[in-house]
Design a protein around this motif. Structure first.
Motif, mmCIF file in Angstrom:
data_model
loop_
_atom_site.group_PDB
_atom_site.id
_atom_site.type_symbol
_atom_site.label_atom_id
_atom_site.label_comp_id
_atom_site.label_asym_id
_atom_site.label_seq_id
_atom_site.Cartn_x
_atom_site.Cartn_y
_atom_site.Cartn_z
ATOM 1 N N GLU A 28 49.024 40.567 18.015
ATOM 2 C CA GLU A 28 50.123 40.074 18.838
ATOM 3 C C GLU A 28 49.943 38.629 19.294
ATOM 4 N N ALA A 29 48.765 38.047 19.083
ATOM 5 C CA ALA A 29 48.549 36.647 19.465
ATOM 6 C C ALA A 29 49.369 35.762 18.541
ATOM 7 N N ARG A 30 50.008 34.739 19.134
ATOM 8 C CA ARG A 30 50.856 33.842 18.343
ATOM 9 C C ARG A 30 50.117 32.549 18.006
ATOM 10 N N SER A 31 50.626 31.844 17.032
ATOM 11 C CA SER A 31 50.190 30.505 16.617
ATOM 12 C C SER A 31 48.842 30.484 15.913
ATOM 13 N N ILE A 32 47.771 30.832 16.589
ATOM 14 C CA ILE A 32 46.442 30.834 15.964
ATOM 15 C C ILE A 32 45.766 32.177 16.264
ATOM 16 N N PRO A 33 44.701 32.517 15.529
ATOM 17 C CA PRO A 33 44.024 33.799 15.775
ATOM 18 C C PRO A 33 43.490 33.917 17.210
ATOM 19 N N LYS A 34 43.390 35.144 17.659
ATOM 20 C CA LYS A 34 42.964 35.436 19.033
ATOM 21 C C LYS A 34 41.588 34.848 19.347
ATOM 22 N N THR A 35 40.667 34.875 18.403
ATOM 23 C CA THR A 35 39.327 34.327 18.621
ATOM 24 C C THR A 35 39.393 32.838 18.941
ATOM 25 N N LEU A 36 40.234 32.117 18.219
ATOM 26 C CA LEU A 36 40.386 30.685 18.495
ATOM 27 C C LEU A 36 41.041 30.462 19.853
ATOM 28 N N TRP A 37 41.986 31.339 20.239
ATOM 29 C CA TRP A 37 42.585 31.226 21.567
ATOM 30 C C TRP A 37 41.524 31.392 22.644
ATOM 31 N N ALA A 38 40.636 32.352 22.449
ATOM 32 C CA ALA A 38 39.571 32.568 23.433
ATOM 33 C C ALA A 38 38.703 31.313 23.555
ATOM 34 N N LEU A 39 38.365 30.694 22.435
ATOM 35 C CA LEU A 39 37.557 29.476 22.468
ATOM 36 C C LEU A 39 38.300 28.328 23.158
ATOM 37 N N VAL A 40 39.597 28.195 22.887
ATOM 38 C CA VAL A 40 40.392 27.143 23.529
ATOM 39 C C VAL A 40 40.394 27.345 25.042
ATOM 40 N N VAL A 41 40.612 28.592 25.488
ATOM 41 C CA VAL A 41 40.657 28.867 26.928
ATOM 42 C C VAL A 41 39.288 28.645 27.563
#
Length: 107
Positions: A28-41
């Motif tokens: 359900e994560a949009r734009s980029i994979p969830k793992t990359l979102w976690a790293l960005v945050v």
């Protein structure tokens, strides 16, 4: 004092953003994979959290329906038609009849 309050607000927002990323289902994560979102945050605390909420978080009216969307990190509740209310044992006429018989000693 104001600096402490701002720091606590930033920390709270960062933790909330990170928790939201972690509990969102992978698909359900949009734009980029969830793992990359976690790293960005994690590495860009305030901006990463804002980007997650604007670009990465699942849309509210997504595949699970309605304004409440899906459940964060859990399975979706079974869908019911609008007019159908949940049915408990005390709404079942057969169950009530059986209880009445048992109380009278007929069954």
């Amino acid at each position: 004092m104001a600096g402490v309050l701002v720091s606590l607000a930033v920390l709270g927002f960062w933790l909330y953003s990170l928790f939201d990323v972690v509990t969102t289902p992978e698909d359900e994560a949009r734009s980029i994979p969830k793992t990359l979102w976690a790293l960005v945050v994690i590495f860009i605390p305030v901006a990463g959290g804002l980007l997650w909420f604007l670009l990465g978080r699942p849309l509210a009216g997504g595949p699970e329906g309605g304004p409440e969307g899906g459940t964060a990190g859990g399975a979706a509740a079974p869908r019911r038609s609008r007019g159908e209310a949940p049915k408990g044992p005390d709404d079942d006429p057969d169950f009530l009849r059986d209880i009445d018989k048992r109380m009278r000693g007929d069954g």
